[in-house]
Design a protein around this motif. Structure first.
Motif, PDB file in Angstrom:
ATOM      1  N   MET A  50       0.862  -1.197   0.000  1.00 34.81           N
ATOM      2  CA  MET A  50       0.000   0.000   0.000  1.00 34.81           C
ATOM      3  C   MET A  50       0.886   1.231   0.000  1.00 34.81           C
ATOM      4  N   ALA A  51       0.897   1.979  -1.085  1.00 36.37           N
ATOM      5  CA  ALA A  51       1.752   3.153  -1.192  1.00 36.37           C
ATOM      6  C   ALA A  51       0.956   4.419  -0.946  1.00 36.37           C
ATOM      7  N   GLY A  80       8.443  14.552   1.004  1.00 34.13           N
ATOM      8  CA  GLY A  80       7.424  13.568   1.314  1.00 34.13           C
ATOM      9  C   GLY A  80       6.143  13.843   0.547  1.00 34.13           C
ATOM     10  N   GLY A  81       5.596  12.808  -0.091  1.00 33.36           N
ATOM     11  CA  GLY A  81       4.389  12.962  -0.897  1.00 33.36           C
ATOM     12  C   GLY A  81       4.659  13.146  -2.370  1.00 33.36           C
ATOM     13  N   GLU A  82       5.906  13.507  -2.729  1.00 32.50           N
ATOM     14  CA  GLU A  82       6.228  13.625  -4.150  1.00 32.50           C
ATOM     15  C   GLU A  82       6.370  12.227  -4.761  1.00 32.50           C
ATOM     16  N   LEU A 115       9.193   4.363   3.030  1.00 29.15           N
ATOM     17  CA  LEU A 115       9.746   5.289   4.017  1.00 29.15           C
ATOM     18  C   LEU A 115       8.677   6.233   4.550  1.00 29.15           C
ATOM     19  N   ALA A 116       7.691   6.525   3.731  1.00 32.43           N
ATOM     20  CA  ALA A 116       6.644   7.467   4.134  1.00 32.43           C
ATOM     21  C   ALA A 116       5.813   6.961   5.302  1.00 32.43           C
ATOM     22  N   ALA A 152       7.801   9.760  12.223  1.00 32.98           N
ATOM     23  CA  ALA A 152       8.711  10.882  11.975  1.00 32.98           C
ATOM     24  C   ALA A 152       9.534  10.668  10.703  1.00 32.98           C
ATOM     25  N   ALA A 153       8.853  10.329   9.615  1.00 29.09           N
ATOM     26  CA  ALA A 153       9.545  10.180   8.333  1.00 29.09           C
ATOM     27  C   ALA A 153      10.188  11.500   7.938  1.00 29.09           C
ATOM     28  N   PRO A 154      11.383  11.473   7.360  1.00 27.73           N
ATOM     29  CA  PRO A 154      12.030  12.733   6.985  1.00 27.73           C
ATOM     30  C   PRO A 154      11.215  13.487   5.942  1.00 27.73           C
ATOM     31  N   PRO A 155      10.918  14.765   6.177  1.00 24.63           N
ATOM     32  CA  PRO A 155      10.158  15.533   5.186  1.00 24.63           C
ATOM     33  C   PRO A 155      10.890  15.666   3.857  1.00 24.63           C
ATOM     34  N   LEU A 156      12.213  15.716   3.921  1.00 19.70           N
ATOM     35  CA  LEU A 156      13.040  15.824   2.726  1.00 19.70           C
ATOM     36  C   LEU A 156      14.161  14.793   2.793  1.00 19.70           C
TER      37      LEU A 156
END
Length: 373
Positions: A1-2, A84-86, A93-94, A98-102
């Motif tokens: 699930m992405a 994140g989200g791109e 990883l998402a 606390a996944a890295p925003p960048l």
């Protein structure tokens, strides 16, 4: 699930995200809270001076030109900042806390990011451990899996080398221009030349320190469906990676070893504690192929800012009530709201201020505790 892909950031938005993330005391959790509260990195940057005045602790916010210089510096290395989200953001990883925003990435455009296995182990690996790693990694690569590791000596190096032509991801503990150890700089180039990926969340120019390696390890496990430990001492970074994998709801595998070899003690202990004993890649593929579907229930969909209504700033009495409810023992934020009696909006603002002032620390996403120096 992405996660559902979001629109690609504009150049201005990417610069603002970078400035906000590189601000003192702004980590992934604080970054997310700031975007939730203010709706955009630009708005959060505008609001920071007011927040910082209430903390009585000056924090440095990078200038626009400094952020632009970092982005330009990365492009000279053939690297790019991915938010994140791109679409290019690593999908597994998402889902970690606390996944890295960048993240900074180079290469990897043609890798399979959804069929990934991490292989980690001792830096002073035995000849048998190196051979086992090559067999495991090579077989996984031939079966269509991308192998993830941390570019360290020993087991990591063997895993990367065995999968150069089938696909490998190396996660760095330092900046993109500070590859560690130096002896693996040629290996890093080989990974890119063969279509693999180098990835880090650290700024350009960041020299890795001891505390940066556990932070890197959470990305190694977070990028993967499962983590394989080949050789590891009883107290080692590989066991930290295994623990993080369990916290992220990933599968953990271990290769058994002789009880007489200290390098096998960590892996044998993991097996005693419930890690799956493996003797070949087929054992890993079988487990990952029948992974528990309930795993998806633990994954949040991709996050989008949820704007809160404008509210007056919390009072000093509110601050006192919150501080009296906090201690060195982590507490869930929802429970903190119930105990303190504060409105959720006031709680969010106060936690932001305390976080920026370095007075609290977060663990497991929603748990917060006072930080004592």
């Amino acid at each position: 699930m992405a996660p559902r892909p979001a629109a690609t950031l504009t150049d201005t938005q990417r610069r603002d995200w970078l400035r906000l993330l590189r601000t003192d005391n702004v980590g992934p959790a604080t970054f997310r809270q700031l975007l939730t509260r203010f709706g955009s990195a630009d708005a959060a940057l505008d609001a920071l001076p007011g927040l910082l005045r209430r903390t009585a602790k000056p924090l440095r916010i990078p200038t626009q030109s400094e952020a632009e210089d970092e982005i330009a510096g990365l492009s000279r290395y053939g690297a790019r900042l991915v938010a994140g989200g791109e679409p290019d953001y690593p999908p597994l990883l998402a889902y970690i806390p606390a996944a890295p925003p960048l993240v900074t990435m180079a290469g990897g455009q043609n890798l399979d990011w959804l069929r990934t296995v991490a292989i980690v182990g001792a830096r002073n690996a035995s000849a048998a451990g190196i051979k086992m790693t090559r067999l495991l990694a090579g077989d996984l690569g031939e079966r269509g899996y991308t192998v993830v590791s941390g570019l360290a000596r020993g087991i990591d190096t063997a895993a990367h080398r065995a999968t150069l032509t089938t696909g490998t991801i190396a996660v760095l503990a330092g900046g993109f221009d500070k590859i560690y150890p130096d002896e693996n700089i040629p290996l890093a180039h080989d990974i890119l030349d063969n279509g693999g990926c180098l990835l880090t969340e650290m700024p350009l120019g960041w020299e890795p320190r001891a505390r940066d390696f556990p932070r890197r390890n959470r990305l190694v496990s977070g990028l993967s469906l499962g983590v394989v430990v080949v050789e590891a001492a009883k107290r080692s970074g590989s066991l930290i990676t295994a623990r993080l994998a369990l916290e992220q709801n990933r599968d953990v595998f271990a290769v058994p070893g002789s009880p007489l070899d200290p390098r096998a003690e960590g892996g044998n202990t993991l097996i005693q504690q419930g890690a799956k004993l493996i003797t070949g890649a087929a054992d890993i593929v079988e487990t990952l192929g029948s992974a528990d579907p309930s795993r998806n229930a633990l994954f949040d969909r991709d996050w989008e800012p949820d704007l809160l209504p404008d509210t007056p700033p919390p009072s000093e009495d509110d601050r006192s009530r919150l501080l009296s409810s906090l201690s060195a023992t982590p507490i869930d934020v929802d429970e903190l709201v119930r105990q303190s009696g504060l409105p959720a909006s006031a709680m969010q603002m106060l936690l932001l201020e305390l976080d920026l002032a370095g007075q609290i620390e977060w663990s497991s996403g929603q748990l917060v505790a006072l930080k004592y120096s």
